[in-house]
Structures are given as C-alpha cells and as structure tokens.
Design a protein around this motif. Sequence first.
Motif, mmCIF file in Angstrom:
data_model
loop_
_atom_site.group_PDB
_atom_site.id
_atom_site.type_symbol
_atom_site.label_atom_id
_atom_site.label_comp_id
_atom_site.label_asym_id
_atom_site.label_seq_id
_atom_site.Cartn_x
_atom_site.Cartn_y
_atom_site.Cartn_z
ATOM 1 N N TRP A 46 30.333 67.408 28.379
ATOM 2 C CA TRP A 46 30.556 68.284 27.228
ATOM 3 C C TRP A 46 31.999 68.759 27.303
ATOM 4 O O TRP A 46 32.623 68.710 28.368
ATOM 5 C CB TRP A 46 29.689 69.537 27.300
ATOM 6 N N LEU A 47 32.483 69.322 26.222
ATOM 7 C CA LEU A 47 33.787 69.971 26.261
ATOM 8 C C LEU A 47 33.711 71.174 27.198
ATOM 9 O O LEU A 47 32.706 71.871 27.235
ATOM 10 C CB LEU A 47 34.211 70.447 24.869
ATOM 11 N N GLY A 48 34.772 71.420 27.908
ATOM 12 C CA GLY A 48 34.830 72.556 28.824
ATOM 13 C C GLY A 48 35.116 73.867 28.126
ATOM 14 O O GLY A 48 34.884 74.936 28.680
ATOM 15 N N ARG A 49 35.634 73.793 26.923
ATOM 16 C CA ARG A 49 35.857 74.971 26.081
ATOM 17 C C ARG A 49 35.822 74.510 24.628
ATOM 18 O O ARG A 49 35.811 73.310 24.366
ATOM 19 C CB ARG A 49 37.144 75.696 26.449
ATOM 20 N N PRO A 50 35.794 75.421 23.677
ATOM 21 C CA PRO A 50 35.672 75.013 22.276
ATOM 22 C C PRO A 50 36.818 74.096 21.829
ATOM 23 O O PRO A 50 37.946 74.203 22.321
ATOM 24 C CB PRO A 50 35.728 76.348 21.511
ATOM 25 N N ALA A 51 36.503 73.203 20.895
ATOM 26 C CA ALA A 51 37.489 72.232 20.415
ATOM 27 C C ALA A 51 38.718 72.891 19.810
ATOM 28 O O ALA A 51 39.820 72.337 19.891
ATOM 29 C CB ALA A 51 36.836 71.294 19.395
ATOM 30 N N ASP A 52 38.542 74.079 19.237
ATOM 31 C CA ASP A 52 39.707 74.756 18.659
ATOM 32 C C ASP A 52 40.559 75.451 19.714
ATOM 33 O O ASP A 52 41.616 75.999 19.408
ATOM 34 C CB ASP A 52 39.293 75.728 17.557
ATOM 35 N N ALA A 53 40.124 75.396 20.966
ATOM 36 C CA ALA A 53 40.889 75.989 22.073
ATOM 37 C C ALA A 53 41.490 74.917 22.981
ATOM 38 O O ALA A 53 42.049 75.234 24.030
ATOM 39 C CB ALA A 53 39.999 76.927 22.886
ATOM 40 N N ILE A 54 41.375 73.650 22.592
ATOM 41 C CA ILE A 54 41.957 72.545 23.365
ATOM 42 C C ILE A 54 43.017 71.883 22.497
ATOM 43 O O ILE A 54 42.725 71.400 21.399
ATOM 44 C CB ILE A 54 40.889 71.506 23.778
ATOM 45 N N THR A 55 44.256 71.879 22.992
ATOM 46 C CA THR A 55 45.349 71.252 22.256
ATOM 47 C C THR A 55 45.708 69.898 22.877
ATOM 48 O O THR A 55 45.349 69.620 24.030
ATOM 49 C CB THR A 55 46.611 72.134 22.261
ATOM 50 N N LEU A 56 46.427 69.114 22.115
ATOM 51 C CA LEU A 56 46.899 67.838 22.663
ATOM 52 C C LEU A 56 47.854 68.070 23.830
ATOM 53 O O LEU A 56 47.911 67.251 24.748
ATOM 54 C CB LEU A 56 47.575 67.007 21.573
ATOM 55 N N LEU A 57 48.560 69.183 23.824
ATOM 56 C CA LEU A 57 49.424 69.505 24.961
ATOM 57 C C LEU A 57 48.588 69.721 26.220
ATOM 58 O O LEU A 57 48.949 69.242 27.303
ATOM 59 C CB LEU A 57 50.272 70.743 24.657
ATOM 60 N N ASP A 58 47.441 70.406 26.092
ATOM 61 C CA ASP A 58 46.531 70.574 27.227
ATOM 62 C C ASP A 58 46.106 69.218 27.775
ATOM 63 O O ASP A 58 46.047 69.012 28.993
ATOM 64 C CB ASP A 58 45.264 71.342 26.817
ATOM 65 N N VAL A 59 45.792 68.305 26.874
ATOM 66 C CA VAL A 59 45.298 66.980 27.257
ATOM 67 C C VAL A 59 46.374 66.201 28.009
ATOM 68 O O VAL A 59 46.135 65.671 29.094
ATOM 69 C CB VAL A 59 44.825 66.197 26.015
ATOM 70 N N VAL A 60 47.566 66.143 27.431
ATOM 71 C CA VAL A 60 48.656 65.383 28.053
ATOM 72 C C VAL A 60 48.996 65.956 29.427
ATOM 73 O O VAL A 60 49.141 65.211 30.403
ATOM 74 C CB VAL A 60 49.904 65.360 27.143
ATOM 75 N N ARG A 61 49.087 67.268 29.515
ATOM 76 C CA ARG A 61 49.429 67.880 30.804
ATOM 77 C C ARG A 61 48.317 67.684 31.832
ATOM 78 O O ARG A 61 48.589 67.560 33.025
ATOM 79 C CB ARG A 61 49.769 69.348 30.621
ATOM 80 N N ALA A 62 47.067 67.636 31.393
ATOM 81 C CA ALA A 62 45.946 67.440 32.319
ATOM 82 C C ALA A 62 45.993 66.069 32.976
ATOM 83 O O ALA A 62 45.659 65.936 34.156
ATOM 84 C CB ALA A 62 44.614 67.633 31.594
ATOM 85 N N VAL A 63 46.393 65.053 32.227
ATOM 86 C CA VAL A 63 46.347 63.697 32.784
ATOM 87 C C VAL A 63 47.710 63.149 33.210
ATOM 88 O O VAL A 63 47.772 62.258 34.056
ATOM 89 C CB VAL A 63 45.661 62.696 31.822
ATOM 90 N N ASP A 64 48.788 63.685 32.627
ATOM 91 C CA ASP A 64 50.118 63.154 32.949
ATOM 92 C C ASP A 64 51.029 64.134 33.669
ATOM 93 O O ASP A 64 52.069 63.750 34.177
ATOM 94 C CB ASP A 64 50.839 62.697 31.672
#
Length: 144
Positions: free
Chosen positions: A65-83
């Motif tokens: 599942w998402l770890g937090r609501p979709a409106d609280a996850i940005t593409l910047l969060d995603v990129v920084r999490a994996v890269d």
Amino acid sequence: MHISAKADYAARALLELAREPARPLTCEAIASSQGIPFRFLKSVVGELRRAGLVRSQRGCEGGYWLGRPADAITLLDVVRAVDGELLTLRGASLAGLDYPDPAAALPGVWRRIETDAAALLGATTLTALLPETAGARREPTGAV
C-alpha cells in the motif's frame, strides 16, 4: 538530463498503488500492469519501503500500500528515495562545484537546473498525476 529507470519504475509503481489505495497490490500485479521487470521492481519497492513511501504486509491477504496519502507523495520524494541526489555531475554533488574563469558561471547554471527541477518535482503529487474519474488528466501543480 537523465531520469533513471529506478525513478521511472518507482513512480509508476506508486501510481499503480495510488489508483486503488484501499487494497494491497503484489509486486507481480504491479510489474504485470506496468510492464516492469519483476526482479528490478522488487528492489525498487524495497527502497520505497525503507523511505516510508510504501508499507507492506505478508501473507495471502498481503501486498503493498502507499505509506502515506497520494497527495502527500511528490515526484521529488520518489526520485530522492531511489536515486538520492536529484542532479549530480559525474556522480558528485553540485554543492561545492567551483570552476576557474572563464567557466566560473557554469556551476551556477547546473545548480539552477537542479533547483528548478526540484521545484517542479516537489510540486507534483501522485494525486495530480492520477486520471480523474471522468477520464480527464489533471495538470501537475507547477506544470510548465
């Protein structure tokens, strides 16, 4: 500019989870739906879990599942999490970059690109990327 396969796959996996947040999805289902190599996706989802962007449950009723609501996850969060760093020069941070004349202004341009990209990615949530119920697409916040 380079967008890594990890960042692309991570964003696509999170959007798949955001589409139906009430039920868990397996990596197999996400990989199949998005055409992502399963083994690579397992690694990416592990990084997303460590960053708190997804949560998991084992067992026959398990999945992700998402770890937090979709409106609280940005593409910047995603990129920084994996890269990690958003933009690097030959793998190094731009923070201390300094060149002698006549190239002294160039590091400022690289840092401006990083700042502008971070602003756009940071203003674009998963919710903004999801199709609305009528099938129309939402414009990402801060879209150019």
